[in-house]
Design a protein around this motif. Sequence first.
Motif: not given
Length: 358
Positions: A52-65
Amino acid sequence: MGTVSQFHDRARPVARRIGSEEEAISTARTLAAAFQRQSSERDINRILPYQEIDALSQSGLGAITVPPEYEGLDVGNSLLAEIVAIIAEGDPSIGEFLEVHFSVLDGLRQQAGEELQRALYARVLEGDRFAAAAFPDAATVGSRALGYRLNGRSTSSPAVLFSDWIAIGIDQTVLYIPSDKEGLQLVDDWDGLGQRTNGTAAIVASDLHVEGNVVALAAHAPSAIGELLHAAVDLGIARAVLSADAGSAPANDFGKLAIGAETVAALLERAGRKLDIAQINISGPAGEDAYFCATAARAVASKVAIDASNLIFELMGENTASIALNLDRHWRNARIRALKTSVDVLHRRAARHLRKDR
């Protein structure tokens, strides 16, 4: 074709780029729905959500700041809090990962120089994940050549097991270190009653040599973003209670929970706007005001999450006793998070802030 980021003996595709705030919140809702499906099973069996964390990272959500000067979207803090709350409603352990990740990125923004920011933000845009850990005074750190040599054991910290980089704080210094660096060992030592899959671990440094990526901390205001996102995760827990099947719940009790959650959402929006302004000069009066508003949101959010998770047993009657429902996880998650800073401490901080202004 993009490159790959290699950590923990596995390769990951480079993350997507999210191009708008609308896409960011839509992505969060899609991910949260997927995370929710097996969140109870993961809690019962303590299955860490690596996929799930991999999916979140690949989505780009971790880079929105990531700031726009480093090719990022840099969403507003009110929206950021809402996105973290949405993810936390699906799985609060994954929400807590984002809380830590974005807090570390905010510290990078406030304290690091341009060269280090450029290097690490580039890693964030490719999907790398950040956590933080602090070493107590018993740890030893010494200078060697142009770097540091560290020995000791950190306190246990959430999200460490999911991280590619760890911001290690010691002696007014932050060291940004790859989590697979030689001399660094991650110890899964979490045995708490709640947040059982949040990736908590201690770090053991054995003659760890760090030559670069070192930031000396200047005097600065406490982390308003940390308070804001802590409140957002608690709001997600409260919403998860509301979204559970409440059966024949009395309208008065259920409505009380709904109003409490909306109150927290409003506080987060206000605190987020204050923080948007304060990030221009986080150590000034605007920063202090943002910290007060974020602390207020956290205090109320903690109470709402605990009250909601207590009341769910009354709202749903004997059906809550089913192990399969695992509804007690909401109470366990809210309680373990409340232990980090008591509400009384938050109240005293608020009192000091208001008295200082008079």
